[in-house]
Design a protein around this motif. Sequence first.
Motif, PDB file in Angstrom:
ATOM      1  N   GLU A  85       0.779  -0.755   0.227  1.00  0.00           N
ATOM      2  CA  GLU A  85       0.059   0.261  -0.099  1.00  0.00           C
ATOM      3  C   GLU A  85       1.172   1.634  -0.024  1.00  0.00           C
ATOM      4  N   ALA A  86       1.708   1.004   1.114  1.00  0.00           N
ATOM      5  CA  ALA A  86       3.153   2.138   0.554  1.00  0.00           C
ATOM      6  C   ALA A  86       3.406   2.581  -0.753  1.00  0.00           C
ATOM      7  N   HIS A  87       3.562   1.205  -1.870  1.00  0.00           N
ATOM      8  CA  HIS A  87       4.337   1.529  -2.919  1.00  0.00           C
ATOM      9  C   HIS A  87       2.903   2.072  -3.696  1.00  0.00           C
ATOM     10  N   LEU A  88       1.901   1.456  -3.863  1.00  0.00           N
ATOM     11  CA  LEU A  88       0.531   2.537  -4.758  1.00  0.00           C
ATOM     12  C   LEU A  88       0.235   3.787  -4.233  1.00  0.00           C
ATOM     13  N   ASP A  89       0.515   3.927  -2.604  1.00  0.00           N
ATOM     14  CA  ASP A  89       0.169   5.137  -1.978  1.00  0.00           C
ATOM     15  C   ASP A  89       1.158   6.282  -2.936  1.00  0.00           C
ATOM     16  N   ALA A  90       2.278   5.936  -3.197  1.00  0.00           N
ATOM     17  CA  ALA A  90       3.415   6.317  -4.152  1.00  0.00           C
ATOM     18  C   ALA A  90       3.255   6.929  -5.286  1.00  0.00           C
TER      19      ALA A  90
ATOM     20  N   PRO B 186      -2.956  11.826  -1.902  1.00  0.00           N
ATOM     21  CA  PRO B 186      -2.802  10.998  -1.279  1.00  0.00           C
ATOM     22  C   PRO B 186      -3.682  10.094  -1.740  1.00  0.00           C
ATOM     23  N   MET B 187      -3.569   8.469  -1.801  1.00  0.00           N
ATOM     24  CA  MET B 187      -4.495   7.687  -1.990  1.00  0.00           C
ATOM     25  C   MET B 187      -5.032   7.664  -1.021  1.00  0.00           C
TER      26      MET B 187
ATOM     27  N   ILE C 290      -8.582  -1.732  -5.044  1.00  0.00           N
ATOM     28  CA  ILE C 290      -8.673  -1.338  -6.596  1.00  0.00           C
ATOM     29  C   ILE C 290      -8.460   0.379  -6.404  1.00  0.00           C
ATOM     30  N   ALA C 291      -6.964   0.364  -5.873  1.00  0.00           N
ATOM     31  CA  ALA C 291      -6.657   1.638  -6.116  1.00  0.00           C
ATOM     32  C   ALA C 291      -5.303   1.207  -7.722  1.00  0.00           C
ATOM     33  N   ARG C 292      -5.017  -0.462  -7.562  1.00  0.00           N
ATOM     34  CA  ARG C 292      -4.699  -0.672  -8.456  1.00  0.00           C
ATOM     35  C   ARG C 292      -4.870  -0.578 -10.142  1.00  0.00           C
ATOM     36  N   ARG C 293      -6.838  -0.895  -9.867  1.00  0.00           N
ATOM     37  CA  ARG C 293      -7.454  -0.915 -10.916  1.00  0.00           C
ATOM     38  C   ARG C 293      -7.864   0.328 -11.508  1.00  0.00           C
ATOM     39  N   ILE C 294      -7.349   1.715 -10.323  1.00  0.00           N
ATOM     40  CA  ILE C 294      -7.722   3.166 -10.649  1.00  0.00           C
ATOM     41  C   ILE C 294      -6.494   3.681 -11.702  1.00  0.00           C
ATOM     42  N   LEU C 295      -5.523   3.286 -10.921  1.00  0.00           N
ATOM     43  CA  LEU C 295      -3.855   3.430 -11.774  1.00  0.00           C
ATOM     44  C   LEU C 295      -3.968   2.628 -12.551  1.00  0.00           C
ATOM     45  N   ARG C 296      -4.172   1.902 -12.439  1.00  0.00           N
ATOM     46  CA  ARG C 296      -3.952   1.266 -14.523  1.00  0.00           C
ATOM     47  C   ARG C 296      -4.961   1.658 -15.553  1.00  0.00           C
ATOM     48  N   GLN C 297      -5.871   2.203 -14.706  1.00  0.00           N
ATOM     49  CA  GLN C 297      -7.258   2.547 -15.857  1.00  0.00           C
ATOM     50  C   GLN C 297      -6.511   4.244 -16.073  1.00  0.00           C
ATOM     51  N   ASP C 298      -5.570   4.628 -15.623  1.00  0.00           N
ATOM     52  CA  ASP C 298      -5.124   6.144 -15.569  1.00  0.00           C
ATOM     53  C   ASP C 298      -3.938   5.942 -16.154  1.00  0.00           C
TER      54      ASP C 298
END
Length: 55
Positions: A9-14, A23-24, A32-40
């Motif tokens: 989660e620290a990696h995803l937050d960065a 901040p995430m 969910i965060a990974r999916r949103i970042l991938r879509q972006d």
Amino acid sequence: MTTALPPDEAHLDALWRERFGQPMPMIGAPDIARRILRQDGVSPQALKPVDRTGD
């Protein structure tokens, strides 16, 4: 009191802060965060889960 994030989660937050400038917002939901970042447009390689239990 501030609690440290797990390594993944620290990696995803960065990545989130780099991408969106804030901040995430969904701590505890890395999928969910990974999916949103991938879509972006964040690369799948950058989104690989981080496991530092062996450190």
